[in-house]
Scaffold this motif. Sequence first.
Motif, short mmCIF file in Angstrom:
data_model
loop_
_atom_site.label_atom_id
_atom_site.label_comp_id
_atom_site.label_asym_id
_atom_site.label_seq_id
_atom_site.Cartn_x
_atom_site.Cartn_y
_atom_site.Cartn_z
N LEU A 1 27.99 -84.28 -26.47
CA LEU A 1 26.95 -83.27 -26.62
C LEU A 1 26.37 -83.28 -28.04
N ALA A 2 27.22 -83.48 -29.05
CA ALA A 2 26.74 -83.57 -30.43
C ALA A 2 25.89 -84.82 -30.62
N ALA A 3 26.26 -85.92 -29.99
CA ALA A 3 25.46 -87.15 -30.10
C ALA A 3 24.10 -86.97 -29.44
N LEU A 4 24.06 -86.27 -28.32
CA LEU A 4 22.77 -85.98 -27.69
C LEU A 4 21.92 -85.09 -28.58
N GLY A 5 22.54 -84.14 -29.25
CA GLY A 5 21.81 -83.29 -30.19
C GLY A 5 21.25 -84.09 -31.35
N LEU A 6 22.01 -85.07 -31.83
CA LEU A 6 21.54 -85.93 -32.90
C LEU A 6 20.34 -86.76 -32.45
N ALA A 7 20.41 -87.29 -31.23
CA ALA A 7 19.28 -88.07 -30.70
C ALA A 7 18.04 -87.19 -30.52
N LEU A 8 18.24 -85.98 -30.04
CA LEU A 8 17.09 -85.08 -29.86
C LEU A 8 16.51 -84.64 -31.20
N ALA A 9 17.37 -84.45 -32.21
CA ALA A 9 16.87 -84.09 -33.53
C ALA A 9 16.05 -85.23 -34.13
N GLY A 10 16.49 -86.46 -33.93
CA GLY A 10 15.73 -87.61 -34.39
C GLY A 10 14.39 -87.72 -33.68
N LEU A 11 14.39 -87.47 -32.39
CA LEU A 11 13.16 -87.52 -31.61
C LEU A 11 12.20 -86.41 -32.03
#
Length: 69
Positions: free
Chosen positions: A10-20
């Motif tokens: 879930l944290a990795a998905l948050g990191l990807a969404l923050a980058g996007l």
Amino acid sequence: MKQRLFWLQLAALGLALAGLAGMGVLIFSRHGLDNLVPLYIFAGLGVAGFLANAGLAVARVLWERNGRK
């Protein structure tokens, strides 16, 4: 361990969404592309989050499969 993998994923998905989201803000702002370094940083965050999520998903599937045997 399975719960920890879920939260890390879930944290990795948050990191990807923050980058996007960061890339979107920079691209759609009028003054965001004067220097491309911030765009590369957010693109790197997005790619890193995506790859981390993929690796954690594989680890989670393998963990569940080994737990059943």
